[in-house]
Motif scaffolding. Sequence first.
Motif, PDB file in Angstrom:
ATOM      1  N   PRO A 119      68.705 198.994   9.090  1.00 41.34           N
ATOM      2  CA  PRO A 119      69.392 199.889   8.159  1.00 41.34           C
ATOM      3  C   PRO A 119      70.627 199.237   7.557  1.00 41.34           C
ATOM      4  CG  PRO A 119      69.758 200.590  10.430  1.00 41.34           C
ATOM      5  CD  PRO A 119      68.713 199.524  10.470  1.00 41.34           C
ATOM      6  N   LEU A 120      71.234 198.294   8.293  1.00 43.53           N
ATOM      7  CA  LEU A 120      72.385 197.579   7.748  1.00 43.53           C
ATOM      8  C   LEU A 120      71.967 196.725   6.555  1.00 43.53           C
ATOM      9  CD1 LEU A 120      75.361 196.839   7.928  1.00 43.53           C
ATOM     10  CD2 LEU A 120      74.762 195.058   9.587  1.00 43.53           C
ATOM     11  N   LEU A 121      70.815 196.075   6.663  1.00 42.90           N
ATOM     12  CA  LEU A 121      70.291 195.289   5.540  1.00 42.90           C
ATOM     13  C   LEU A 121      70.039 196.180   4.330  1.00 42.90           C
ATOM     14  CD1 LEU A 121      68.864 192.967   4.032  1.00 42.90           C
ATOM     15  CD2 LEU A 121      66.805 193.469   5.383  1.00 42.90           C
ATOM     16  N   MET A 122      69.336 197.289   4.543  1.00 43.40           N
ATOM     17  CA  MET A 122      68.983 198.145   3.414  1.00 43.40           C
ATOM     18  C   MET A 122      70.214 198.806   2.812  1.00 43.40           C
ATOM     19  SD  MET A 122      66.302 198.975   1.653  1.00 43.40           S
ATOM     20  CE  MET A 122      64.735 199.116   2.533  1.00 43.40           C
ATOM     21  N   GLY A 123      71.110 199.295   3.660  1.00 43.07           N
ATOM     22  CA  GLY A 123      72.318 199.935   3.145  1.00 43.07           C
ATOM     23  C   GLY A 123      73.186 198.977   2.365  1.00 43.07           C
ATOM     24  N   ALA A 124      73.339 197.750   2.874  1.00 44.59           N
ATOM     25  CA  ALA A 124      74.143 196.751   2.169  1.00 44.59           C
ATOM     26  C   ALA A 124      73.524 196.388   0.832  1.00 44.59           C
ATOM     27  CB  ALA A 124      74.306 195.503   3.041  1.00 44.59           C
ATOM     28  N   MET A 125      72.203 196.292   0.774  1.00 42.55           N
ATOM     29  CA  MET A 125      71.538 195.954  -0.492  1.00 42.55           C
ATOM     30  C   MET A 125      71.781 197.045  -1.538  1.00 42.55           C
ATOM     31  SD  MET A 125      70.069 192.981  -0.137  1.00 42.55           S
ATOM     32  CE  MET A 125      68.694 192.783  -1.272  1.00 42.55           C
ATOM     33  N   VAL A 126      71.762 198.306  -1.105  1.00 39.41           N
ATOM     34  CA  VAL A 126      71.999 199.410  -2.039  1.00 39.41           C
ATOM     35  C   VAL A 126      73.434 199.371  -2.565  1.00 39.41           C
ATOM     36  CG1 VAL A 126      72.184 201.918  -2.227  1.00 39.41           C
ATOM     37  CG2 VAL A 126      70.213 200.902  -1.066  1.00 39.41           C
ATOM     38  N   VAL A 127      74.403 199.214  -1.659  1.00 38.73           N
ATOM     39  CA  VAL A 127      75.806 199.238  -2.072  1.00 38.73           C
ATOM     40  C   VAL A 127      76.139 198.022  -2.937  1.00 38.73           C
ATOM     41  CG1 VAL A 127      78.195 199.192  -1.277  1.00 38.73           C
ATOM     42  CG2 VAL A 127      76.512 200.600  -0.084  1.00 38.73           C
ATOM     43  N   HIS A 128      75.702 196.852  -2.525  1.00 38.13           N
ATOM     44  CA  HIS A 128      75.998 195.659  -3.321  1.00 38.13           C
ATOM     45  C   HIS A 128      75.268 195.695  -4.661  1.00 38.13           C
ATOM     46  CE1 HIS A 128      78.514 193.679  -0.451  1.00 38.13           C
ATOM     47  NE2 HIS A 128      77.600 193.705   0.494  1.00 38.13           N
ATOM     48  N   GLY A 129      74.114 196.336  -4.691  1.00 38.53           N
ATOM     49  CA  GLY A 129      73.441 196.514  -5.977  1.00 38.53           C
ATOM     50  C   GLY A 129      74.262 197.379  -6.915  1.00 38.53           C
ATOM     51  N   ALA A 130      74.812 198.466  -6.362  1.00 36.22           N
ATOM     52  CA  ALA A 130      75.650 199.346  -7.183  1.00 36.22           C
ATOM     53  C   ALA A 130      76.860 198.599  -7.730  1.00 36.22           C
ATOM     54  CB  ALA A 130      76.098 200.552  -6.358  1.00 36.22           C
ATOM     55  N   GLN A 131      77.468 197.744  -6.900  1.00 37.35           N
ATOM     56  CA  GLN A 131      78.649 197.011  -7.356  1.00 37.35           C
ATOM     57  C   GLN A 131      78.274 195.859  -8.286  1.00 37.35           C
ATOM     58  OE1 GLN A 131      80.245 199.253  -6.737  1.00 37.35           O
ATOM     59  NE2 GLN A 131      81.681 199.060  -5.049  1.00 37.35           N
ATOM     60  N   ALA A 132      77.053 195.343  -8.152  1.00 35.74           N
ATOM     61  CA  ALA A 132      76.619 194.253  -9.026  1.00 35.74           C
ATOM     62  C   ALA A 132      76.615 194.683 -10.491  1.00 35.74           C
ATOM     63  CB  ALA A 132      75.232 193.765  -8.612  1.00 35.74           C
ATOM     64  N   GLY A 133      76.192 195.912 -10.740  1.00 36.58           N
ATOM     65  CA  GLY A 133      76.175 196.404 -12.116  1.00 36.58           C
ATOM     66  C   GLY A 133      77.418 197.177 -12.499  1.00 36.58           C
ATOM     67  N   GLY A 134      78.354 197.285 -11.555  1.00 30.94           N
ATOM     68  CA  GLY A 134      79.479 198.203 -11.720  1.00 30.94           C
ATOM     69  C   GLY A 134      80.498 197.840 -12.766  1.00 30.94           C
ATOM     70  N   PHE A 135      80.489 196.588 -13.260  1.00 25.15           N
ATOM     71  CA  PHE A 135      81.509 196.189 -14.229  1.00 25.15           C
ATOM     72  C   PHE A 135      80.917 195.776 -15.575  1.00 25.15           C
ATOM     73  CE2 PHE A 135      83.865 195.867 -10.279  1.00 25.15           C
ATOM     74  CZ  PHE A 135      85.094 196.400 -10.637  1.00 25.15           C
ATOM     75  N   SER A 136      79.752 196.324 -15.900  1.00 20.91           N
ATOM     76  CA  SER A 136      79.232 196.085 -17.252  1.00 20.91           C
ATOM     77  C   SER A 136      80.183 196.733 -18.261  1.00 20.91           C
ATOM     78  CB  SER A 136      77.829 196.685 -17.395  1.00 20.91           C
ATOM     79  OG  SER A 136      77.891 198.092 -17.566  1.00 20.91           O
ATOM     80  N   PRO A 137      80.189 196.253 -19.501  1.00 22.74           N
ATOM     81  CA  PRO A 137      81.129 196.803 -20.490  1.00 22.74           C
ATOM     82  C   PRO A 137      81.005 198.303 -20.715  1.00 22.74           C
ATOM     83  CG  PRO A 137      80.239 194.726 -21.259  1.00 22.74           C
ATOM     84  CD  PRO A 137      79.464 195.081 -20.011  1.00 22.74           C
ATOM     85  N   ILE A 138      79.838 198.885 -20.417  1.00 22.54           N
ATOM     86  CA  ILE A 138      79.661 200.323 -20.636  1.00 22.54           C
ATOM     87  C   ILE A 138      79.721 201.115 -19.333  1.00 22.54           C
ATOM     88  CG2 ILE A 138      78.305 199.978 -22.728  1.00 22.54           C
ATOM     89  CD1 ILE A 138      75.793 200.610 -21.081  1.00 22.54           C
TER      90      ILE A 138
END
Length: 459
Positions: free
Chosen positions: A134-153
């Motif tokens: 669950p640590l792997l899956m949870g980290a992938m979800v959170v880091h995915g959210a932050q990966a797209g978090g600073f797009s210009p829009i």
Amino acid sequence: MSSELISILVLVVVFVIATTRSINMGALAFAAAFAVGELVADLDADGIFAGFPGDLFVVLVGVTYLFAIARANGTTDWLVHAAIQLVRGRIALIPWVMFAITGALTAIGAVSPAAVAIVAPIALSFASRYGISPLLMGAMVVHGAQAGGFSPISIYGSIVNGIVEREKLPGNELALFLASLLVNLVIAGVVFVLFGGLKLWTQGAVETGTGTGTGTEAGDSGGSGGTGKQRPEPNGTGTSPTPTATVTTTDTRPDTPPDIRLTPARITTLVALVALVVAVLAFDLDAGLTAITLAVVLSAAWPEDSKKAVGQIAWPTVLVICGVLTYVGVLEEMGTITWAGEGVSDIGVPLLSAVLLCYIGALVSAFASSVGIMGALIPLAVPFLAEGDVGAVGMVAAFAVSATVVDVSPFSTNGALVLAAAPDVDRERFFRQLMVYGGIVVAAVPAVVWLVLVVPGWG
């Protein structure tokens, strides 16, 4: 001793007592908020409760309530089966699918916690069924959210770029976006390797045909979505037990197995989940209030499926998160965070000030609002950025990444959602794992992004 220093020492004491005495940290934090607020900061009850995260409380309760109903009526089982079909049975691809989905949601404008609230329960249900950490899956979800978090829009991107423009600093929207994307992508790759992702590749693909189940699925039975067989449980470590999903069944019945058949309850629940996504993304409605409203509607329609759902809300987690964030709110009311930031800015050595600001942003953001921290501390960097010894573009990107990548902490909104959404786990153990992992991120990432983005003098 200054009141600000006292408040920081009390927070350390809370962590020590909670760790050594197994007392709920949230309860301790509420007591600390009362003592420090009344005796040190001269705050009344209203001032203390000003830091209570009412919106996060509703999000945690509403989302876990809705997905507890979805688990009870078998909707999450259906979604897991659909995910397996999407990647042609390759379980190892699912964490990356979840990473990409949350990244896409935040990149197009979803608030990071809203994206995690939508994706995490499905992702962690999948992890529970197939024995993925669950640590792997949870980290992938959170880091995915932050990966797209600073797009210009995106929300984060718009806020940071607005602060940069208001402070008349040099800015580069694309550099900010790519910095966050690449850092979180690299971290996700490391997490995938360290926490059992490579083993998933060796397990091959599971059967995805209609006539056969996916491992344990074909043998499940019962009601509108009961799961008769025991699912493999994650062992809570960096490795995962061999999931039974790798053994395909020989069930060749022409009819769809009960576990993956769409029933009226499941169809309605799927509609409710889609409605949650549309309400949050298209109409900017609150994720928590929307989720709890949809959960109440489903409970009224199918009371048998949902009668145990309230008991499955992660109440101890809610207490921990709300208690700690209330205490952090007292720190903000006292001016402790501003006091620390101003002390760093007055050091007089730009590169040292830069790395310390990154660490303050990371540490405080692990317990508080990332947006609030960026809004408070980026302006503090203006004096030494104006001197030209530190590149503004690199510094802003390094600080923004440091302040958001730590959202895997169980005290942040995203980490709390992951903790609350994980089914079939030892929640106290999972909490400690998230706390240790969050601590490693806080310790390592600010130094790395400072070295890569600030020291070369970008911008």
